[in-house]
Enzyme design. Structure first.
Site, mmCIF file in Angstrom:
data_model
loop_
_atom_site.group_PDB
_atom_site.id
_atom_site.type_symbol
_atom_site.label_atom_id
_atom_site.label_comp_id
_atom_site.label_asym_id
_atom_site.label_seq_id
_atom_site.Cartn_x
_atom_site.Cartn_y
_atom_site.Cartn_z
ATOM 1 N N HIS A 1 1.116 0.395 -13.566
ATOM 2 C CA HIS A 1 1.871 -0.814 -13.913
ATOM 3 C C HIS A 1 3.349 -0.450 -13.968
ATOM 4 O O HIS A 1 3.714 0.569 -14.567
ATOM 5 C CB HIS A 1 1.400 -1.351 -15.266
ATOM 6 C CG HIS A 1 2.088 -2.613 -15.656
ATOM 7 N ND1 HIS A 1 1.786 -3.837 -15.087
ATOM 8 C CD2 HIS A 1 3.101 -2.851 -16.528
ATOM 9 C CE1 HIS A 1 2.575 -4.759 -15.606
ATOM 10 N NE2 HIS A 1 3.383 -4.192 -16.485
ATOM 11 N N GLY B 1 0.785 -1.230 0.000
ATOM 12 C CA GLY B 1 0.000 0.000 0.000
ATOM 13 C C GLY B 1 0.818 1.281 0.000
ATOM 14 O O GLY B 1 0.339 2.317 0.470
ATOM 15 N N THR C 1 -9.164 -1.884 -18.820
ATOM 16 C CA THR C 1 -10.167 -2.548 -19.656
ATOM 17 C C THR C 1 -10.022 -4.041 -19.360
ATOM 18 O O THR C 1 -9.198 -4.437 -18.530
ATOM 19 C CB THR C 1 -9.901 -2.296 -21.153
ATOM 20 O OG1 THR C 1 -8.622 -2.846 -21.471
ATOM 21 C CG2 THR C 1 -9.935 -0.816 -21.482
ATOM 22 N N ASP D 1 -3.401 -5.178 -18.510
ATOM 23 C CA ASP D 1 -2.368 -4.144 -18.706
ATOM 24 C C ASP D 1 -2.422 -3.546 -20.112
ATOM 25 O O ASP D 1 -1.412 -3.031 -20.613
ATOM 26 C CB ASP D 1 -0.956 -4.708 -18.440
ATOM 27 C CG ASP D 1 -0.814 -5.250 -17.021
ATOM 28 O OD1 ASP D 1 -1.452 -4.679 -16.115
ATOM 29 O OD2 ASP D 1 -0.078 -6.233 -16.831
#
Ligand code: GRF
Length: 216
Positions: free
Chosen positions: A113, A16, A145, A149
């Site tokens: 990413h 986190g 989506t 990635d």
């Protein structure tokens, strides 16, 4: 959905530190967004403790209790619905979300990413960048989506690969950039300057052909 009127739920599975960057950016007045909840699939996620420390609702939908994607995603959607988030911010959330789930929040899910997408989708990106002999590596903020990635890219930050780099060292430098670029890029979405439309990312009314470049 603009500014502090825009509320976001952050989804975490682990440490986190990106969540912490959001908490700090909101507190420091650098990000105009309301963090309405933090949700994890892992009861031991340090991110949940960070959320509690910051006084944010911290929720867990344990992956162990919901075998298979549909039951888990239904439980996740039900938990999220209590907070009515405008945006979902995936911050080290280690679950692949199905097309059905993504459709419920179409154009409102962001991910970060650790690579310069479309290079190195998936895992072990830092080692793969080293193995490929790349001179530049970095991170990408993108809309989610159903393609892993593969959603429209919003912004990238580049990090040079140094001659004596190891995967952990490179990862640490990329992570530092993640903490800067992610709240910044989410702020552009929260303010409406960046939007998702017709399967693409748009910036100030123009389709983004290349991701915005974040520089220090
Ligand atoms: C980051 O490297 C992020 O790019 C990836 O997972 C990691 C999460 O780190 N998706 P943290 O949990 O935010 O510390």
């Amino acid at each position: 959905m603009t500014g502090a009127a825009c509320s976001a739920a952050v989804l975490v599975s682990g440490g986190g530190t990106n969540l912490q960057a959001f908490i700090d950016a909101v507190r420091g007045g650098r990000l105009d967004l309301t963090l309405c909840a933090v949700v994890s699939d892992n009861p031991d996620a340090k991110g949940l403790a960070r959320a509690r420390r910051a006084g944010l609702p911290a929720e867990c939908v344990p992956r162990a209790e919901h075998a298979g994607a549909p039951p888990f995603e239904d439980a996740l959607a039900e938990r999220l619905a209590r907070y009515r988030p405008d945006l979902l911010i995936l911050a080290g959330f280690m679950r692949i979300l199905s097309g059905g789930f993504v459709a419920r929040y179409e154009g409102r899910i962001l991910n970060i990413h650790p690579s310069l997408l479309p290079r190195f989708r998936g895992l072990n990106t830092h080692q793969r960048a080293l193995d490929a002999g790349d001179r530049w590596h970095g991170c990408t903020v993108h809309f989610v989506t159903e393609q892993l990635d593969g959603g429209p890219r919003i912004a990238q930050a580049r990090v040079p690969v140094l001659p004596d780099d190891t995967a952990p060292r490179l990862a640490a430098r990329v992570l530092e950039m993640e903490h800067r670029i992610y709240p910044w890029a989410a702020g552009l979405v929260a303010s409406g300057r960046v939007r998702y439309r017709d399967g693409a990312a748009w910036h100030d009314g123009e389709p983004l052909r290349e991701p915005l470049l974040f520089e220090l």
